[in-house]
Design an enzyme around this catalytic site. Sequence first.
Site, PDB file in Angstrom:
ATOM      1  N   SER A  14       0.813  -1.208   0.000  1.00  0.00           N
ATOM      2  CA  SER A  14       0.000   0.000   0.000  1.00  0.00           C
ATOM      3  C   SER A  14       0.857   1.273   0.000  1.00  0.00           C
ATOM      4  CB  SER A  14      -0.956  -0.013   1.197  1.00  0.00           C
ATOM      5  OG  SER A  14      -0.257  -0.205   2.405  1.00  0.00           O
ATOM      6  N   LYS A  56       6.785   3.246  17.042  1.00  0.00           N
ATOM      7  CA  LYS A  56       5.361   3.542  17.234  1.00  0.00           C
ATOM      8  C   LYS A  56       4.486   2.341  16.879  1.00  0.00           C
ATOM      9  CE  LYS A  56       4.605   3.836  12.724  1.00  0.00           C
ATOM     10  NZ  LYS A  56       3.571   3.149  11.908  1.00  0.00           N
ATOM     11  N   ASN A 114      -1.110  -2.187  12.295  1.00  0.00           N
ATOM     12  CA  ASN A 114      -0.728  -2.621  13.645  1.00  0.00           C
ATOM     13  C   ASN A 114      -1.891  -2.455  14.629  1.00  0.00           C
ATOM     14  OD1 ASN A 114       2.305  -3.264  13.442  1.00  0.00           O
ATOM     15  ND2 ASN A 114       2.118  -1.317  12.375  1.00  0.00           N
TER      16      ASN A 114
END
Length: 343
Positions: free
Chosen positions: A15, A193, A258
């Site tokens: 993507s 992150k 995630n």
Amino acid sequence: MEQTQHTAAILGGGSFGTAMASILAANGHQARLWVRDPETAAAINLDRENPRYLPGAELPEGVTATDSLEEALNQASLVFVAIPSKAFIDVLRQARQWVPDGTIVVSCTKGIYADGFLLMSELLMREWPHARVGVLSGPNLAKEIVEKKFTGTVIASPDEALCSTIQTALGCEYFRVYDNADIYGVELGGALKNIYAVASGMAAAIGVGENSRSFMITRALAEMSRFAVELGANPMTFLGLSGVGDLIATCSSSLSRNYQVGFQLGQGKSVEQAVAELGQTAEGINTIKLVADKAAELQVYMPLATALYRVIYHGEPLETVIYQLMSGEYQHDVEFSVSGVTP
């Protein structure tokens, strides 16, 4: 001033790689998108969309897909590497022979290589020492980029000319590109992150409140910067787009891979089930173990990351994360001051 037109190779037809190819082509550059599957390449070229990763998003005519690394890299002046971290080094070694000296190469992969705890830029510098290396990172959910929803990103490199070139190549009315010389800080922000996006998805699945979520995200930022400083990064970098910006986006959006995996885990699914259902790479799952081990080695206090590691890899209850966060030793709210620190 007339913009230089580049031939850009984008290695990785997921993507984000597709989103970068779309921007580059819309800006008038030739964008060659390398994908492994010849059927996917044919579909992109015929239907002008990436049917697996970004169905329905029309790609500009300047995007061409190929399953040949040699074809993708032929006379490319810019190379963007958007390969999952597990396959990153294999692709670098396959592609090495077609990357001339001095080529600008930008890593778009937000992960960590297990063998030696290396960032992707470090792998690039090791495997392609003849290239000029930068890192692209920020709150950049690919689906929103191809929908032309405005956002910003960071190109990180001590090479000022490289940063300027990428700012010009990618910058447009909906995609703003900032620069930063702290390549490792920017890259660590993007990698770390992912851990907390998994935690945020899990927390959402069990219905924690908005106060709780804000508390967790803020303490996550403290952990990230504490860990990164131990590795030589500038803590002030984490106040920018590649730190707090990316953390907010991935911890708050169901578009984040995630976050989606974390949500599935919070609903009681196994890691294998959650990843299979996603159908894409969620870098955070691999990063959790690597960072928890490294934090223990460096003796860096990371209660969220270490608790999440125990939940995912040792089957401890999800409440462990909350308990660890709430029962640990009290720390200062803000650990780094601006005194004597140059952003």
